[in-house]
Design an enzyme around this catalytic site. Sequence first.
Site, PDB file in Angstrom:
ATOM      1  N   LYS A   1       1.156   4.279  -2.800  1.00 56.67           N
ATOM      2  CA  LYS A   1       0.880   5.696  -2.494  1.00 56.67           C
ATOM      3  C   LYS A   1       2.086   6.567  -2.843  1.00 56.67           C
ATOM      4  O   LYS A   1       1.929   7.721  -3.235  1.00 56.67           O
ATOM      5  CB  LYS A   1       0.474   5.841  -1.024  1.00 56.67           C
ATOM      6  CG  LYS A   1      -0.883   5.220  -0.726  1.00 56.67           C
ATOM      7  CD  LYS A   1      -2.014   6.002  -1.365  1.00 56.67           C
ATOM      8  CE  LYS A   1      -3.032   5.209  -2.070  1.00 56.67           C
ATOM      9  NZ  LYS A   1      -4.132   5.983  -2.634  1.00 56.67           N
TER      10      LYS A   1
ATOM     11  N   TYR B   1       0.847  -1.206   0.000  1.00 55.77           N
ATOM     12  CA  TYR B   1       0.000   0.000   0.000  1.00 55.77           C
ATOM     13  C   TYR B   1       0.878   1.251   0.000  1.00 55.77           C
ATOM     14  O   TYR B   1       0.678   2.181  -0.788  1.00 55.77           O
ATOM     15  CB  TYR B   1      -0.921  -0.002   1.225  1.00 55.77           C
ATOM     16  CG  TYR B   1      -1.715   1.274   1.371  1.00 55.77           C
ATOM     17  CD1 TYR B   1      -2.812   1.522   0.562  1.00 55.77           C
ATOM     18  CD2 TYR B   1      -1.345   2.250   2.307  1.00 55.77           C
ATOM     19  CE1 TYR B   1      -3.535   2.716   0.673  1.00 55.77           C
ATOM     20  CE2 TYR B   1      -2.058   3.431   2.431  1.00 55.77           C
ATOM     21  CZ  TYR B   1      -3.149   3.659   1.605  1.00 55.77           C
ATOM     22  OH  TYR B   1      -3.848   4.838   1.718  1.00 55.77           O
TER      23      TYR B   1
HETATM   24  N1  LIG Z   1      -8.629   6.956   5.329  1.00 59.65           N
HETATM   25  C1  LIG Z   1      -7.349   7.168   5.476  1.00 59.65           C
HETATM   26  O1  LIG Z   1      -6.802   7.115   6.620  1.00 59.65           O
HETATM   27  C2  LIG Z   1      -6.502   7.517   4.281  1.00 59.65           C
HETATM   28  C3  LIG Z   1      -5.229   8.075   4.512  1.00 59.65           C
HETATM   29  C4  LIG Z   1      -4.431   8.413   3.425  1.00 59.65           C
HETATM   30  C5  LIG Z   1      -4.879   8.197   2.146  1.00 59.65           C
HETATM   31  N2  LIG Z   1      -6.105   7.645   1.927  1.00 59.65           N
HETATM   32  C6  LIG Z   1      -6.524   7.421   0.536  1.00 59.65           C
HETATM   33  O2  LIG Z   1      -7.743   8.102   0.311  1.00 59.65           O
HETATM   34  C7  LIG Z   1      -8.462   7.455  -0.739  1.00 59.65           C
HETATM   35  C8  LIG Z   1      -9.919   7.290  -0.333  1.00 59.65           C
HETATM   36  O3  LIG Z   1      -9.965   6.407   0.776  1.00 59.65           O
HETATM   37  P1  LIG Z   1     -11.066   6.509   1.911  1.00 59.65           P
HETATM   38  O4  LIG Z   1     -10.354   6.659   3.186  1.00 59.65           O
HETATM   39  O5  LIG Z   1     -12.123   7.459   1.553  1.00 59.65           O
HETATM   40  O6  LIG Z   1     -11.619   5.000   1.839  1.00 59.65           O
HETATM   41  P2  LIG Z   1     -13.098   4.393   1.793  1.00 59.65           P
HETATM   42  O7  LIG Z   1     -13.989   5.141   2.701  1.00 59.65           O
HETATM   43  O8  LIG Z   1     -12.908   2.927   1.999  1.00 59.65           O
HETATM   44  O9  LIG Z   1     -13.546   4.667   0.278  1.00 59.65           O
HETATM   45  C9  LIG Z   1     -12.954   3.972  -0.781  1.00 59.65           C
HETATM   46  C10 LIG Z   1     -13.723   4.286  -2.064  1.00 59.65           C
HETATM   47  O10 LIG Z   1     -13.093   3.581  -3.156  1.00 59.65           O
HETATM   48  C11 LIG Z   1     -14.100   2.858  -3.870  1.00 59.65           C
HETATM   49  N3  LIG Z   1     -13.545   1.638  -4.462  1.00 59.65           N
HETATM   50  C12 LIG Z   1     -12.900   0.638  -3.825  1.00 59.65           C
HETATM   51  N4  LIG Z   1     -12.593  -0.343  -4.689  1.00 59.65           N
HETATM   52  C13 LIG Z   1     -13.067   0.049  -5.905  1.00 59.65           C
HETATM   53  C14 LIG Z   1     -13.078  -0.536  -7.197  1.00 59.65           C
HETATM   54  N5  LIG Z   1     -12.528  -1.742  -7.424  1.00 59.65           N
HETATM   55  N6  LIG Z   1     -13.638   0.145  -8.216  1.00 59.65           N
HETATM   56  C15 LIG Z   1     -14.220   1.355  -7.996  1.00 59.65           C
HETATM   57  N7  LIG Z   1     -14.229   1.963  -6.800  1.00 59.65           N
HETATM   58  C16 LIG Z   1     -13.668   1.318  -5.760  1.00 59.65           C
HETATM   59  C17 LIG Z   1     -15.161   2.540  -2.814  1.00 59.65           C
HETATM   60  O11 LIG Z   1     -16.435   2.377  -3.426  1.00 59.65           O
HETATM   61  P3  LIG Z   1     -17.175   0.992  -3.767  1.00 59.65           P
HETATM   62  O12 LIG Z   1     -16.869   0.033  -2.653  1.00 59.65           O
HETATM   63  O13 LIG Z   1     -18.607   1.402  -3.838  1.00 59.65           O
HETATM   64  O14 LIG Z   1     -16.632   0.566  -5.085  1.00 59.65           O
HETATM   65  C18 LIG Z   1     -15.153   3.831  -1.999  1.00 59.65           C
HETATM   66  O15 LIG Z   1     -15.972   4.792  -2.621  1.00 59.65           O
HETATM   67  C19 LIG Z   1      -7.722   6.145  -1.018  1.00 59.65           C
HETATM   68  O16 LIG Z   1      -6.936   6.297  -2.176  1.00 59.65           O
HETATM   69  C20 LIG Z   1      -6.826   5.978   0.199  1.00 59.65           C
HETATM   70  O17 LIG Z   1      -5.650   5.272  -0.120  1.00 59.65           O
HETATM   71  C21 LIG Z   1      -6.932   7.304   2.972  1.00 59.65           C
END
Ligand SMILES: NC(=O)c1ccc[n+]([C@@H]2O[C@H](COP(=O)([O-])OP(=O)(O)OC[C@H]3O[C@@H](n4cnc5c(N)ncnc54)[C@H](OP(=O)(O)O)[C@@H]3O)[C@@H](O)[C@H]2O)c1
Length: 268
Positions: free
Chosen positions: A160, A156
């Site tokens: 990133k 992961y």
């Molecule tokens: N939360 C954190 O602590 C954090 C920190 C740093 C960076 N990030 C980054 O922020 C971004 C958003 O993450 P989040 O925290 O908002 O996570 P989240 O709440 O789990 O949301 C993930 C989103 O990605 C979609 N997704 C997952 N697999 C998919 C697929 N195969 N095709 C299409 N859509 C897909 C999901 O929708 P469906 O399941 O409906 O497809 C959901 O809308 C990610 O890139 C993550 O790496 C998160």
Amino acid sequence: MAFVDKYGPWALITGASAGIGAEFARQIAAKGVNVALVARRRERLEALGAELESQYGVRTLAIAADLCADDFLATITEALGTRHIGLLVNNAGSGMTGEFLDHDLDTELQMLTLNCRAPLILAHHFGARMRDDRRGGIIMLASIAGIVPTPMFSNYSATKAWNRYLGEGLHEELGRDGVDVVSLCPGLTQSEFFDHANVDPTNWPAPMRATIMSAQDVVKAGLKGLGKQSQVVPGLSYRMLMRMSRLAPGGVPPWIIDRVMRFALPKP
Ligand SMILES: NC(=O)c1ccc[n+]([C@@H]2O[C@H](COP(=O)([O-])OP(=O)(O)OC[C@H]3O[C@@H](n4cnc5c(N)ncnc54)[C@H](OP(=O)(O)O)[C@@H]3O)[C@@H](O)[C@H]2O)c1
């Protein structure tokens, strides 16, 4: 130039059915830009779309697509028709903590496909039109795990870092043609991410849990940095952490991160 003139008339946001992506949709719609919402869960996208249409008077489009599918770009472009994308938010992503060799290879490859292949294809496709128009924006979702190598989250963290580098490289390349690109590097953020990542944040010590940010604040920082910075680290505590890590020769020792990550694994 007003936000809508620079990045409208439509924004395409991947991973808009939850967390940071849904919040991007809200804040972009609030600026008067129409939003095309991409994820697998169509009902969620349609519900969010209806909310944004009534609240902000923008148009919305729900596109149910699996970004790991070989032909996902065709699904998106067919659904878009002639709608013009001025802002791409490459947000969808997932991660899985634990020992790299204990994960099956297919799961790791799937993560690579979602976190890297999909944003690459989308940036290449929509970036070309933006360059021709000499305006537009691309937001790449990286992470502080893409700045600090993160054991027990190794693949992961590497995906990133890839997003961060692509975004920062394109910031310079496309910037020459009037297209803004930013790598957004959040720390821990409230979303559904932890539900799928084999992490139990309640295991972390209180000071670490206190750094967890809201998706609202993360997105606000990302949109504020678009057009101004190549990289945005939201939150004072994370910016200080990143500064301190630069002062240590070789950065934060990986064994410290390893300890922190092991803390968060669900107790057997
Ligand atoms: N939360 C954190 O602590 C954090 C920190 C740093 C960076 N990030 C980054 O922020 C971004 C958003 O993450 P989040 O925290 O908002 O996570 P989240 O709440 O789990 O949301 C993930 C989103 O990605 C979609 N997704 C997952 N697999 C998919 C697929 N195969 N095709 C299409 N859509 C897909 C999901 O929708 P469906 O399941 O409906 O497809 C959901 O809308 C990610 O890139 C993550 O790496 C998160």
